[in-house]
Design a protein around this motif. Sequence first.
Motif: not given
Lengths: 122, 136
Positions: A1-8
């Motif tokens: 499973m991959a990692l998801l990183v989102k910046r806001s």
Amino acid sequence: MALLVKRSVKSPGILILTVGGSLDANTSSQLEAEVNDLLKGLARGLIFDFELLEFISSAGIRVVLMAQKELKKKGGAVMMMNMQPQIQKVFDIIKALPDATIFSSVEELDDYLAKMQESSRR
Amino acid sequence: MKLTGEYEAHIKSLEKIGDFLVRNLDSDSLSKTVFFDLKLAIEEIFTNIVKYGLQDQQVAKITITLQVDDEAVHVEICDSGIAFNPLNAAAPDFYIPLEERKLGGMGIFLVKQLMDNVSYRRDENRNILTIKKNIC
């Protein structure tokens, strides 16, 4: 499973990192790079939104603790929100939470941030 | 029934190990908590072997064997590196403030807390770590 990183950006100086998927020994360096990049800029607050996080291991916790340590040095703070019970349990076992601020909802977080701003205006 | 997977001693193998666990353990008969705890324990042990146990070897494999019965899931993690018992690692010192705390030993501490039994033995030049997680 991959990692998801989102910046806001939540508000000036307060950033949100939405972290999803698997934060493990294989993927934690991705988040570490993102955090290090954020720390270069001016950030008073860093919020980890863990709503989509399905898995965390000690390698992932290390990154959160590292962020906490570095931000504290600058007078800032790390906050966490929307932790799934299994994720919270891992933090609880290694007693990594007493220093961090945890919210169960966006409303709770907003209240806290509003108060923080109020007190900094005084 | 025993199920075995063999993996290169590299952190990148974690993804394949994750797939192996999903294929063989992620079923309706096991709770999500049991699956999560086992996955975490196996990753921590595997990572530990890769980091500390196999430093003297160029290529090495780590095998993971799963066995499920009515009461528990039993997992055996074997490698052929130098003798290394990860259970001897000191637990993190909780009295030291987080900022100063060394972060090593955290993984094995988690394994010991989450599993119902953890043991190590050295057998024919192999390190064998056995963990057990009760199903109910």
